[in-house]
Design an enzyme around this catalytic site. Structure first.
Site, PDB file in Angstrom:
ATOM      1  N   GLU A  25      24.137  29.021  37.521  1.00  0.00           N
ATOM      2  CA  GLU A  25      22.980  29.928  37.622  1.00  0.00           C
ATOM      3  C   GLU A  25      21.929  29.299  38.534  1.00  0.00           C
ATOM      4  O   GLU A  25      21.701  28.101  38.429  1.00  0.00           O
ATOM      5  CB  GLU A  25      22.388  30.190  36.231  1.00  0.00           C
ATOM      6  CG  GLU A  25      23.361  30.925  35.330  1.00  0.00           C
ATOM      7  CD  GLU A  25      22.775  31.238  33.947  1.00  0.00           C
ATOM      8  OE1 GLU A  25      21.565  31.025  33.758  1.00  0.00           O
ATOM      9  OE2 GLU A  25      23.530  31.694  33.076  1.00  0.00           O
ATOM     10  N   HIS A  30      20.425  36.337  33.555  1.00  0.00           N
ATOM     11  CA  HIS A  30      20.027  35.531  32.383  1.00  0.00           C
ATOM     12  C   HIS A  30      18.647  35.996  31.906  1.00  0.00           C
ATOM     13  O   HIS A  30      17.671  35.230  31.919  1.00  0.00           O
ATOM     14  CB  HIS A  30      20.028  34.036  32.696  1.00  0.00           C
ATOM     15  CG  HIS A  30      20.034  33.189  31.448  1.00  0.00           C
ATOM     16  ND1 HIS A  30      20.564  31.930  31.397  1.00  0.00           N
ATOM     17  CD2 HIS A  30      19.578  33.451  30.193  1.00  0.00           C
ATOM     18  CE1 HIS A  30      20.424  31.428  30.183  1.00  0.00           C
ATOM     19  NE2 HIS A  30      19.820  32.337  29.423  1.00  0.00           N
ATOM     20  N   ARG A  66      26.319  31.669  26.768  1.00  0.00           N
ATOM     21  CA  ARG A  66      26.181  30.766  27.896  1.00  0.00           C
ATOM     22  C   ARG A  66      27.391  30.985  28.802  1.00  0.00           C
ATOM     23  O   ARG A  66      28.493  31.254  28.321  1.00  0.00           O
ATOM     24  CB  ARG A  66      26.161  29.301  27.444  1.00  0.00           C
ATOM     25  CG  ARG A  66      24.853  28.862  26.826  1.00  0.00           C
ATOM     26  CD  ARG A  66      23.742  28.784  27.872  1.00  0.00           C
ATOM     27  NE  ARG A  66      22.478  28.341  27.329  1.00  0.00           N
ATOM     28  CZ  ARG A  66      21.471  29.141  26.962  1.00  0.00           C
ATOM     29  NH1 ARG A  66      21.596  30.457  27.056  1.00  0.00           N
ATOM     30  NH2 ARG A  66      20.342  28.640  26.506  1.00  0.00           N
TER      31      ARG A  66
HETATM   32  C1  DGY Z   1      17.608  30.838  25.511  1.00  0.00           C
HETATM   33  O1  DGY Z   1      16.433  30.784  25.192  1.00  0.00           O
HETATM   34  O2  DGY Z   1      18.358  29.899  25.378  1.00  0.00           O
HETATM   35  C2  DGY Z   1      18.153  32.115  26.021  1.00  0.00           C
HETATM   36  O3  DGY Z   1      19.226  31.910  26.871  1.00  0.00           O
HETATM   37  C3  DGY Z   1      17.120  32.974  26.692  1.00  0.00           C
HETATM   38  O4  DGY Z   1      16.522  32.366  27.781  1.00  0.00           O
END
Ligand code: DGY
Length: 304
Positions: free
Chosen positions: A253, A271, A224
């Site tokens: 984001e 992402h 993250r």
């Molecule tokens: C999630 O599922 O948390 C990942 O970041 C992929 O989108």
């Protein structure tokens, strides 16, 4: 058909698929419709959303918040638990896709594949050969967060010949060198790969101190954006104390105006860890199955 509030990034075909099973609404529609707010029991979200309790509090009948994603740092889980609202995610089905992107980003970063492509494309090759790059064989790679995805990356990297290490809770049966934390590991590796959870516990885990310990090395963030102090990262990249970074996730984001955009030694990905047709279909199916299970009076399949 059962009403559902849906937020987050879904493709048009995915939205059409969801519409076959639920009557979908936006939070804005619910905001204008008291009867809908009073009756809606399901909420579908994606990893790119941060859900506010202010909106959720207006839904007294809410039973389940299902995310089509593995991370749930955007969901107020403690708030939901206190109210008996189930939160579900989609573990497992996206591991392969995220691992593949991680390996791809690391190789592209070390071998400078995007820049080398531009070298050919722009005709610069005719003016001189592309500078030498570096390889993965023999590198010391440290993984922060050796869960399913961290282990999957480790397995996929092994054939390339790096030595592997991990930081965090020690785990039985793991043959890689263990460090108690990212700071201790950073000074002993050439590459740091982040696959840990987001949220308050890991906020800015990789800060200026960790980056200084890692330099001159490489950072790959698949976790993250909140795990890395982005200002400190930009500084280390601009000064060249860190050689390069490949980032699939960002503090904000979608990424807007950012010094990252002007840095040549950073590789940016939107992402997209789980963003394959196959994987997103499996994730959505699991999220919808969780909604049906709980709203049908049964147990959640994959509660967090
Ligand atoms: C999630 O599922 O948390 C990942 O970041 C992929 O989108």
């Amino acid at each position: 058909m059962e009403d559902l509030i849906r937020v987050g990034d879904f493709t048009a075909p995915q939205k059409a698929a969801i519409d076959l099973e639920f009557a979908c609404h936006t939070p804005e529609e619910a905001g204008r419709d008291a009867a809908l707010r009073a009756s809606v029991r399901g909420f579908l979200t994606r990893s790119n959303m941060k859900l506010s309790t202010e909106v959720l509090e207006t839904l007294p009948a809410l039973r389940i918040i299902a995310t089509s994603g593995v991370g749930f740092d955007g969901i107020p889980v403690a708030w939901a638990r206190e109210r008996g609202i189930v939160v579900t995610n989609t573990p497992g089905v996206l591991d392969a896709a995220v691992c593949e992107l991680g390996v791809g980003l690391l190789l592209a970063l070390l071998r400078e594949i995007p820049r080398a492509d531009r070298h050919v494309r722009t005709g610069a090759w005719r003016g001189g050969i592309y500078p030498l790059t570096t390889g993965l064989a023999g590198k010391r790679v440290g993984i922060v967060g050796l869960g399913r995805i961290g282990k999957g990356i480790a397995e996929r990297l092994l054939p390339f010949g790096p030595s592997l290490a991990y930081a965090g809770r020690p785990q039985a049966g793991i043959p890689f060198r263990h460090f108690p934390d990212a700071r201790a590991m950073a000074s002993e590796v050439d590459v740091l790969i982040l696959t840990c959870k987001g949220g308050p516990d890991t906020h800015h885990l990789v800060n200026a101190e960790v980056l200084a310990a890692l330099g001159p090395g490489y950072l790959v963030n698949l976790a993250r954006g909140s795990v890395v102090d982005e200002a400190a990262l930009c500084d280390a990249l601009a000064r060249g104390t860190l050689r390069g970074a490949a980032l699939d996730v960002f503090e904000e984001e979608p990424l807007g105006a950012s010094p990252l955009l002007d840095l040549p030694n950073v590789l940016l990905s939107p992402h997209a860890g789980s963003a394959t047709h196959e994987t997103r279909a499996l994730m959505l199916r699991m999220a919808l199955d969780n909604l049906h299970a709980v709203l049908g009076g049964g147990e959640a399949l994959t509660p967090v």
